[in-house]
Design a protein around this motif. Structure first.
Motif: not given
Length: 165
Positions: A103-111, A116-124
Motif C-alpha cells: 500500500l506504500q508503493e507508488t504507481s503513476t495515476i493520471f500523471g 497504492n493505499g491512496k489509489t484504493l481510497d479514491l477508488f472507494v
C-alpha cells in the motif's frame, strides 16, 4: 489513504454490499432513466460502478471483471451480478496479491505518483460519489431502494418513525 489491507477489505466489503443492494433494486425499465437528454442513464451509471480496472489498472492489481464497454447490459440483474462478481474478485485479489507494505508503493495515476493505499481510497470514494448520483436517478425513476447510511423515507415509515425533515 489505507495503510492496512484489513482496513480496505472491511470498508470496501461494507460499501460494496450497499452498492449491490441498490443495483439489485433496479429494473430493466429503470435503466433507461436519464437525468436530462444527453446525460448518463441509470444503466450507464450502474455499469460504470462495476469495478473493471480504471484507476486500479496501473497498480498492477489483477482481478476478474467484465470487459470495459461503453454500452451497458439491458438487464438490471446482469449489471448487479457483474458488480457482485467483480467486487468479490477485487477483494480476493487485494488480499492475495498485496500486503500492507504494498500500500506504500507508488504507481503513476493520471500523471501523478500515488501510493497504492491512496489509489484504493479514491477508488472507494469514486464509487460512493457515483452511488449518490445513482440514488437520485433511482428516486426520479420511482425505484424503491434501501438506505445506504441510514433509512430512506419509506424505511422510516415502515418502522413507525416520522422521517427527519
Amino acid at each position: 489513504m489505507y495503510v492496512s489491507i484489513q482496513n480496505f477489505v472491511e470498508e470496501y466489503r461494507n460499501e460494496a454490499a450497499a452498492t449491490h443492494r441498490l443495483l439489485e433494486a433496479l429494473t430493466d425499465e429503470s435503466l433507461k432513466q436519464e437525468v436530462a437528454p444527453g446525460y448518463r442513464t441509470i444503466g450507464h451509471l450502474a455499469w460504470h460502478l462495476v469495478p473493471n480496472g480504471g484507476i486500479l489498472k496501473p497498480t498492477g492489481l489483477r482481478y476478474d471483471a467484465p470487459e470495459e464497454s461503453i454500452e451497458p447490459p439491458v438487464s438490471a440483474a446482469a449489471i448487479a451480478e457483474a458488480y457482485r462478481f467483480a467486487s468479490e474478485s477485487l477483494l480476493e485479489a487485494v488480499e492475495a496479491q498485496w500486503t500492507d507494505e504494498k500500500l506504500q508503493e507508488t504507481s503513476t495515476i493520471f500523471g501523478e505518483q500515488w501510493k497504492n493505499g491512496k489509489t484504493l481510497d479514491l477508488f472507494v470514494k469514486h464509487e460512493i460519489h457515483h452511488r449518490g448520483q445513482l440514488t437520485v436517478l433511482m428516486r426520479q425513476a420511482w425505484v424503491k431502494m434501501s438506505g445506504v447510511y441510514g433509512p430512506t423515507k419509506e424505511e422510516w415509515a415502515a418502522i413507525g418513525v416520522p422521517a427527519p425533515v
